[in-house]
Design a protein around this motif. Structure first.
Motif, short mmCIF file in Angstrom:
data_model
loop_
_atom_site.label_atom_id
_atom_site.label_comp_id
_atom_site.label_asym_id
_atom_site.label_seq_id
_atom_site.Cartn_x
_atom_site.Cartn_y
_atom_site.Cartn_z
N ARG A 128 0.84 -1.21 0.00
CA ARG A 128 0.00 0.00 0.00
C ARG A 128 0.87 1.26 0.00
O ARG A 128 0.62 2.21 -0.75
N TRP A 150 -4.19 1.61 -4.42
CA TRP A 150 -4.13 0.26 -3.84
C TRP A 150 -5.54 -0.32 -3.75
O TRP A 150 -6.44 0.31 -3.17
N ASP A 171 -6.86 -2.66 -2.04
CA ASP A 171 -7.25 -3.15 -0.70
C ASP A 171 -8.09 -4.43 -0.79
O ASP A 171 -9.24 -4.46 -0.34
#
Length: 574
Positions: A107, A117, A119
């Motif tokens: 990240r 990013w 996630d």
């Protein structure tokens, strides 16, 4: 379809590992990324790339990872590599060993280079092992993989570690899928309970508030003990429990196992789970019945518990409670130029394991002494290539196979000479001292007085080490034997265990009529001329439990080589 709602058995996973420059905070940079696509319990596509870095790499990081400054200088820019990884994570679940670290590193790297990013949902194989491989005493990637029977040939490189992580995940995926049908259920199941407890304490006045809350919960339990006693009385099978050694299994209303435990007094131990003074467990409220399997000794209960936990995988057993402090001196014979090492469990596969030994530091020094005496490698399993001998080689304490010009047969003869001290029928410690005495006399006879003096110093130190090691110093597979584990309260009862090749090949309550037949069956594949150290990976934990109990309790033992007659077997069992 929402990724969290997808079934675990149909979703794709991406096992990821990163190597960094070893710095923290803003100075942390990714040096290599490795990823392996996992689907259907198998490994598929691989992806790996080095990344260019801005700060020079330290020498320590270059030695540890094998990634040199010249390699990263020629590598593509990190944003190019990260963009490919982000695209590969689309619609997939990230899997990593210590996933919090890799997610944080990736990240930060993406944010630093202007990438978004994604996630993705992440499953950590450390948390997975903590939940479904409780007998793995070490949860670092390589020891964990080896405890699951996974061969590791390379490490500290991103793709190699990602493949090992993927194999660990595939080994534990069936157990995870049995308790969590979807990705969301899996994430909730593997969520650490510690974080929830710390949040509860923070909203309850901090540390002192948490203490008051626990005290209040304890007083409530003491004020209303009848509720838990009533829950115990309503359990089907609770009244039939004997006060004998064995294993008990709590089940829910659907018959699914919730918790497996062992005790030398089943009825007393089961009632203690519902006593007002005990902390309630999450599974006790679901318990609807309890059944048991009886044994005649504590060792029988330990073996039963271990086998049932592995077979049933109950959610209440996060890890096995009894952990001994013994270690093993072991040598895996399936690698080039094998090395002696100290480990918490005997090795599986083609190997020789000596022990159990109490004291890791003493065992490690014993390995060092043996390596110097026989000229064996002092480095790890991965054989480094050198242009000149190591310090041990320059002192004449290592045959230096790292130079690439050593005859493997010569090294193996030295290794076999060292292992032969412990695979015989006597005490390996006494055989080692006798070997040094013979070498000392030979050196003195050849007027090599400096070597004779060196050997005498070695012998004096080894005598001190051997005096601190409990038990007979021998290979686990060297002596087939019959062990009598006594009943904790009745000396006339107990269990008989046939231990052959380091394994429990048979066991029964003491006093059977077919002792000779059982002994012959147990020794059917035993060849006293060529005792082997083959131990299946699934039986390593059981061998450790049995050997640790025997070393601690010193029960009566009868050597089965040569095979005793029926009269001697009957006398021993009685």
């Amino acid at each position: 379809m929402d990724l969290l709602a997808q079934p675990l058995r149909t979703v794709e996973f991406l096992a990821v590992d990163t190597e960094t420059n070893g710095l923290g905070g803003d100075g942390c940079e990714v040096t290599e990324v490795g990823a392996v696509l996992v689907g259907g319990g198998e490994l598929h596509d691989r992806f790996a790339s080095l990344c260019a870095v801005r700060a020079p790499l330290s020498r320590g990081v270059q030695r540890l990872t094998g990634i040199t400054q010249a390699m990263v200088d020629e590598a593509p820019e990190a944003e190019i590599v990260l963009a490919d990884l982000v695209a590969a994570l689309e619609g997939r679940v990230l899997v990593a060993h210590n996933a919090a670290f890799d997610r944080r590193v990736l990240r930060q790297a993406c944010e630093r280079r202007g990438l978004v990013w994604p996630d993705p949902p992440a499953i950590c194989t450390v948390a997975l092992a903590r939940r479904f491989a409780p007998l793995a005493r070490q949860r670092r990637l390589v020891p964990l993989a080896e405890s699951l029977g996974i061969e590791v040939t390379d490490r500290h490189r991103a793709l190699a570690d990602a493949e090992t992580c993927g194999r660990v995940f595939c080994a534990l995926l069936p157990r995870l899928a049995a308790h969590a049908p979807t990705v969301g259920d899996a994430l909730a199941l593997l969520k650490p309970a510690r974080a929830a407890r710390s949040r509860a304490a923070a909203t309850d006045g901090g540390r002192h508030g948490a203490r008051r809350r626990r005290a209040g919960a304890r007083s409530e339990l003491m004020e209303e003990p009848a509720g838990r006693e009533t829950a115990l009385d309503s359990l089907a099978g609770a009244r039939e429990l004997p006060d004998e050694p064995g294993v008990y299994i709590f089940r829910n209303a659907g018959g699914q196992p919730l918790y497996v435990g062992k005790s030398i007094a089943l009825r007393t131990r089961v009632r203690s789970h519902f006593a007002a003074s005990s902390d309630p467990s999450a599974w006790t409220a679901q318990a609807a019945s309890v059944d048991y399997q009886q044994a005649a000794s504590e060792l029988g209960a330990l073996v039963l518990e271990n086998r049932l936990i592995k077979r049933l995988a109950p959610p209440g057993n996060v890890r096995l409670k009894h952990q001994d402090r013994f270690v093993y001196l072991r040598c895996r014979l399936d690698i080039a130029f094998p090395v002696l090492e100290v480990a918490p469990a005997p090795a599986s596969g083609h190997a020789v394991s000596v022990g159990p030994l109490r004291g890791r530091a003493v065992a490690a020094e014993l390995v060092e002494q043996l390596n110097s005496l026989f000229g064996l490698r002092h480095c790890g399993r991965k054989l480094p290539r050198r242009q000149w001998p190591s310090a041990y080689g320059q002192m004449g304490r290592c045959l230096s196979p790292c130079l690439g010009d050593l005859d493997p047969n010569l090294y193996r003869r030295r290794l076999d000479e060292a292992l032969a001290l412990f695979t015989g029928q006597g005490d390996g410690g006494a055989a080692l001292l006798a070997h040094i005495d013979a070498e000392t006399r030979a050196a003195a006879g050849a007027q090599r007085y400096e070597r004779a003096a060196w050997l005498r110093r070695r012998r004096a130190r080894l005598e001190q080490l051997l005096s601190r090691l409990d038990g007979v110093l021998g290979a686990t597979h060297a002596r087939p034997k019959l062990v009598r584990a006594p009943h904790p309260r009745d000396e006339g009862r107990g269990d008989l265990f046939w231990l052959v090749g380091g394994r429990v090949v048979d066991w029964c309550p003491s006093g059977p009529d077919d002792l000779a037949e059982r002994t012959a069956a147990a020794l059917r594949h035993w060849d006293p001329r060529r005792p082997t150290g083959h131990l299946p990976a699934g039986e390593v934990d059981e061998a450790r439990i049995v050997a640790g109990w025997v070393a601690t309790n010193a029960p009566p033992q009868l050597t089965l080589d040569p095979v005793p007659d029926s009269g001697r077997l009957a006398a021993f069992a009685a």
